[in-house]
Scaffold this motif. Structure first.
Motif, PDB file in Angstrom:
ATOM      1  N   GLU A 355       0.849  -1.188   0.000  1.00  0.00           N
ATOM      2  CA  GLU A 355       0.000   0.000   0.000  1.00  0.00           C
ATOM      3  C   GLU A 355       0.886   1.239   0.000  1.00  0.00           C
ATOM      4  O   GLU A 355       1.888   1.309   0.720  1.00  0.00           O
ATOM      5  N   TYR A 356       0.507   2.219  -0.821  1.00  0.00           N
ATOM      6  CA  TYR A 356       1.269   3.451  -0.942  1.00  0.00           C
ATOM      7  C   TYR A 356       0.392   4.627  -0.515  1.00  0.00           C
ATOM      8  O   TYR A 356      -0.744   4.772  -0.970  1.00  0.00           O
ATOM      9  N   GLU A 357       0.939   5.470   0.348  1.00  0.00           N
ATOM     10  CA  GLU A 357       0.228   6.655   0.804  1.00  0.00           C
ATOM     11  C   GLU A 357       1.145   7.870   0.708  1.00  0.00           C
ATOM     12  O   GLU A 357       2.381   7.743   0.734  1.00  0.00           O
ATOM     13  N   GLY A 358       0.545   9.054   0.640  1.00  0.00           N
ATOM     14  CA  GLY A 358       1.329  10.278   0.599  1.00  0.00           C
ATOM     15  C   GLY A 358       2.152  10.372  -0.675  1.00  0.00           C
ATOM     16  O   GLY A 358       1.696  10.021  -1.759  1.00  0.00           O
ATOM     17  N   VAL A 404      -3.032   1.955  -4.100  1.00  0.00           N
ATOM     18  CA  VAL A 404      -2.606   3.351  -4.000  1.00  0.00           C
ATOM     19  C   VAL A 404      -3.718   4.136  -3.318  1.00  0.00           C
ATOM     20  O   VAL A 404      -4.862   4.171  -3.800  1.00  0.00           O
ATOM     21  N   HIS A 405      -3.400   4.734  -2.179  1.00  0.00           N
ATOM     22  CA  HIS A 405      -4.391   5.495  -1.417  1.00  0.00           C
ATOM     23  C   HIS A 405      -4.281   6.986  -1.765  1.00  0.00           C
ATOM     24  O   HIS A 405      -3.236   7.600  -1.540  1.00  0.00           O
ATOM     25  N   ASP A 406      -5.348   7.505  -2.318  1.00  0.00           N
ATOM     26  CA  ASP A 406      -5.388   8.936  -2.623  1.00  0.00           C
ATOM     27  C   ASP A 406      -5.938   9.679  -1.416  1.00  0.00           C
ATOM     28  O   ASP A 406      -7.066  10.165  -1.398  1.00  0.00           O
ATOM     29  N   ARG A 407      -5.127   9.705  -0.385  1.00  0.00           N
ATOM     30  CA  ARG A 407      -5.553  10.344   0.856  1.00  0.00           C
ATOM     31  C   ARG A 407      -4.314  10.846   1.585  1.00  0.00           C
ATOM     32  O   ARG A 407      -3.192  10.419   1.309  1.00  0.00           O
ATOM     33  N   ASP A 408      -4.533  11.758   2.502  1.00  0.00           N
ATOM     34  CA  ASP A 408      -3.423  12.253   3.316  1.00  0.00           C
ATOM     35  C   ASP A 408      -2.967  11.160   4.269  1.00  0.00           C
ATOM     36  O   ASP A 408      -3.771  10.400   4.821  1.00  0.00           O
ATOM     37  N   SER A 409      -1.660  11.065   4.447  1.00  0.00           N
ATOM     38  CA  SER A 409      -1.095  10.082   5.352  1.00  0.00           C
ATOM     39  C   SER A 409      -0.645  10.769   6.640  1.00  0.00           C
ATOM     40  O   SER A 409      -0.386  11.978   6.667  1.00  0.00           O
ATOM     41  N   THR A 413       5.134  10.410   3.620  1.00  0.00           N
ATOM     42  CA  THR A 413       5.094   9.273   2.710  1.00  0.00           C
ATOM     43  C   THR A 413       5.050   8.007   3.550  1.00  0.00           C
ATOM     44  O   THR A 413       5.654   7.942   4.628  1.00  0.00           O
ATOM     45  N   LEU A 414       4.324   6.996   3.063  1.00  0.00           N
ATOM     46  CA  LEU A 414       4.194   5.760   3.833  1.00  0.00           C
ATOM     47  C   LEU A 414       4.030   4.584   2.879  1.00  0.00           C
ATOM     48  O   LEU A 414       3.281   4.656   1.908  1.00  0.00           O
ATOM     49  N   ILE A 415       4.756   3.505   3.174  1.00  0.00           N
ATOM     50  CA  ILE A 415       4.607   2.248   2.434  1.00  0.00           C
ATOM     51  C   ILE A 415       4.311   1.156   3.446  1.00  0.00           C
ATOM     52  O   ILE A 415       5.063   0.959   4.396  1.00  0.00           O
ATOM     53  N   ARG A 416       3.200   0.467   3.235  1.00  0.00           N
ATOM     54  CA  ARG A 416       2.795  -0.613   4.132  1.00  0.00           C
ATOM     55  C   ARG A 416       2.843  -1.933   3.362  1.00  0.00           C
ATOM     56  O   ARG A 416       2.309  -2.051   2.267  1.00  0.00           O
ATOM     57  N   GLY A 430       6.735   1.529   6.738  1.00  0.00           N
ATOM     58  CA  GLY A 430       7.924   2.363   6.832  1.00  0.00           C
ATOM     59  C   GLY A 430       7.736   3.691   6.140  1.00  0.00           C
ATOM     60  O   GLY A 430       6.819   3.877   5.328  1.00  0.00           O
ATOM     61  N   THR A 431       8.603   4.612   6.467  1.00  0.00           N
ATOM     62  CA  THR A 431       8.573   5.938   5.869  1.00  0.00           C
ATOM     63  C   THR A 431      10.003   6.391   5.613  1.00  0.00           C
ATOM     64  O   THR A 431      10.968   5.650   5.884  1.00  0.00           O
ATOM     65  N   LEU A 432      10.154   7.596   5.098  1.00  0.00           N
ATOM     66  CA  LEU A 432      11.478   8.191   4.885  1.00  0.00           C
ATOM     67  C   LEU A 432      11.579   9.446   5.741  1.00  0.00           C
ATOM     68  O   LEU A 432      10.764  10.365   5.596  1.00  0.00           O
ATOM     69  N   PHE A 433      12.539   9.473   6.622  1.00  0.00           N
ATOM     70  CA  PHE A 433      12.795  10.669   7.408  1.00  0.00           C
ATOM     71  C   PHE A 433      13.749  11.556   6.622  1.00  0.00           C
ATOM     72  O   PHE A 433      14.760  11.079   6.092  1.00  0.00           O
ATOM     73  N   GLY A 434      13.410  12.841   6.563  1.00  0.00           N
ATOM     74  CA  GLY A 434      14.254  13.758   5.807  1.00  0.00           C
ATOM     75  C   GLY A 434      14.239  13.474   4.322  1.00  0.00           C
ATOM     76  O   GLY A 434      15.130  13.927   3.603  1.00  0.00           O
ATOM     77  N   GLY A 435      13.271  12.701   3.874  1.00  0.00           N
ATOM     78  CA  GLY A 435      13.135  12.404   2.454  1.00  0.00           C
ATOM     79  C   GLY A 435      14.066  11.331   1.932  1.00  0.00           C
ATOM     80  O   GLY A 435      14.011  10.971   0.764  1.00  0.00           O
ATOM     81  N   SER A 436      14.953  10.780   2.811  1.00  0.00           N
ATOM     82  CA  SER A 436      15.925   9.823   2.295  1.00  0.00           C
ATOM     83  C   SER A 436      16.280   8.690   3.258  1.00  0.00           C
ATOM     84  O   SER A 436      16.847   7.688   2.834  1.00  0.00           O
TER      85      SER A 436
END
Length: 528
Positions: A355-358, A404-409, A413-416, A430-436
């Motif tokens: 699942e992809y969010e944000g 793909v979730h078209d919603r605010d996370s 950014t979030l990948i489940r 998981g997510t990315l802190f600082g974009g990386s």
């Protein structure tokens, strides 16, 4: 510094591109198979044309090889299946010689219609056989395309300019695309029955081999003329010879043959056959284009991870590669986390969901799923990477679903990821802190934030006093230093998750001791 071997003749401009990009390049055209096997192990990339045969035996000793670039459209001289199994990307250059090949097909059609080669030979011999060479016009004739891809569509455009009617057989051609091209999409048998000229523009596969078989040739319109500038093996040469001799096929123009170099072929003896020595891509412009293109593609892959025109994995543009790289790393880590937690007693993996969010919702997801499978399967398979992981997953019956979730996370950014076995479904996010920087934020529905450490201990336990002290005591007794300690729980006194980053692997005896603690339900050592 990456090292690339050029084993066929390429434009000197390609060599300069490699050098300018900081890649060490070695040029050795004309190597025997044994000579190539002797040196291939030291190279990261291999640039070829049609002469080099990349076999399973060659790939077996290509221990460092990461990418093969074919300067041209066909890859039938590459064992793509073996390359994929070994995690080697195979690229071609499908557009660099498209116009040249299409023009050659049109030229061959003219030569066939007006008997130009025979007329030239006769005239140069001092004869003036004007009445012997009676040709046919192309105007108002029906051209049947077998294959309406890149090259076939260019041929169609040129043929329409010659006022020909164009019909096409191509299983992948949509009605919308056919309308845009100005061609009529029909089935193969109908094409064979209606076409005055037939040109082939399809790769050689098990499905297309001898697509013009004896039976197919028998279904063609009497007096048909056939042009093949695509691949030898698409036409049954023995059957074509008989059809030409009988007059059912009025003529054939062939640039490719079942066996090449074609120095001895009985078709050469027939006056109604025009032959050229695989010249479809033989123009200065085309050779320069494909050489430059393959050099750029190999360089981009080795230096940035960009994947262009690959035949065995998802493409990642040079512009997207830097942006996708941290997401691919996150997916591979999430896959590795879930894979290491999936124990054999829980049954085989049946399904994987992503699942992809944000911000993650707006990315190219195919490379991300490939990275996830690479991480997921690495604990149980050797040599798995982004190239071969999707194939291995498919071969093992693992189904993939993407949402793909078209919603605010809750996060930018979030990948489940969810992994379903015979006994259970486990989720990890998981997510990315600082974009990386990849970071865990949830396991089994329990919020727990943790970096991915080189060595980690994952524990699920009952949320009761005493666990942290007892677990820490076991690590201290073994002299294992704790780098970080992260906790999460579903509810007070409910299920809890503990993620501990440690400076070195935990001895098996210590891991067993932790598993035997009263509150512990699972304890697994992880490495990333």
């Amino acid at each position: 510094m990456p090292k690339v071997l050029i084993s066929d003749k390429l434009s000197p401009a390609a060599i300069e591109i490699f050098k300018q990009r900081g890649i060490e390049v070695t040029t050795k055209p004309g190597l025997t198979p044994a000579e190539l096997r002797a040196i291939i192990g030291e190279f990261d990339g291999l640039a070829i044309r049609s002469a080099t045969k990349v076999t399973r035996e060659l790939l077996d000793v290509a221990r460092n090889l990461k990418v093969i670039g074919r300067a041209g459209i066909g890859v039938d001289n590459v064992d793509v299946k073996s390359a994929t199994a070994r995690g080697v990307v195979v690229m071609n250059t499908p557009y660099g010689n498209a116009i040249t090949t299409a023009e050659h097909a049109i030229g061959m059609m003219f030569a066939l219609a007006r008997q130009l080669p025979e007329a030239s030979v006769s005239t140069k011999a001092g004869k003036w056989e004007k009445n012997r060479f009676m040709g046919v016009e192309l105007t108002n004739k029906t051209l049947g395309l077998i294959g309406a891809g890149n090259i076939g569509s260019i041929v169609a455009e040129r043929a329409l300019g010659l006022k020909m009617r164009v019909i096409a057989y191509d299983p992948y051609l949509t009605e919308t695309r056919a309308t845009a091209l100005g061609v009529e999409k029909i089935e193969l048998d109908a094409l064979l029955a209606r076409a005055d000229f037939i040109t082939l523009h399809t790769p050689l596969t098990e499905q297309t081999r001898n697509i013009l078989s004896r039976e197919a040739l028998a279904k063609t319109k009497k007096g048909v003329r056939i042009v093949n500038c695509a691949r030898g093996g698409l036409v049954d040469e023995a059957a074509l010879y008989e059809a030409l001799r009988s007059g059912h096929v009025a003529g054939a123009a062939l640039d490719v043959f079942e066996t090449e170099p074609a120095t001895d072929n009985r078709l050469f003896a027939l006056e109604n056959v025009v032959c050229t020595p695989h010249l479809g891509a033989a123009t200065n412009e085309a050779q320069e284009n494909v050489a430059l293109q393959v050099a750029e593609q190999i360089s981009d892959f080795l230096l940035t991870g960009a994947v262009t025109n690959a035949v065995n994995m998802a493409s990642v543009s040079a512009e997207d590669a830097p942006r996708l790289k941290p997401y691919m790393e996150l997916c591979q880590l999430l896959g590795g986390f879930a894979g290491q937690l999936t124990e054999a007693r829980q049954g085989v993996i049946r399904q994987v969901g992503i699942e992809y969010e944000g911000a993650a919702a707006h990315l190219n997801h195919r490379p991300l799923s490939a990275a996830l499978f690479a991480g997921l399967l690495a604990p149980v398979m050797e040599g798995v990477n982004m190239v071969n992981a999707p194939v291995f997953a498919r071969d093992h019956g693992i189904e993939l679903s993407e949402t793909v979730h078209d919603r605010d996370s809750e996060y930018q950014t979030l990948i489940r990821v969810s992994v379903t076995t015979d006994d259970q479904t486990r989720t990890v996010s998981g997510t990315l802190f600082g974009g990386s920087k990849p970071r865990l934020v949830e396991v089994k529905g329990i919020k727990v934030e943790a970096d991915f450490g080189r060595h980690m201990l994952y524990v699920t336990n009952q949320d009761k006093p005493g666990f942290i002290a007892k677990c820490s005591a076991i690590l201290a007794d073994e002299g294992i230093n704790i780098a970080t300690f992260h906790l999460g729980r579903s509810a007070p006194a409910g299920d809890a998750v503990c993620l501990i980053s440690i400076d070195e692997p935990l001895p098996e005896a210590a891991l067993i001791a932790i598993r035997h603690l009263p509150q512990v339900m699972q304890a697994t050592q992880l490495s990333f």
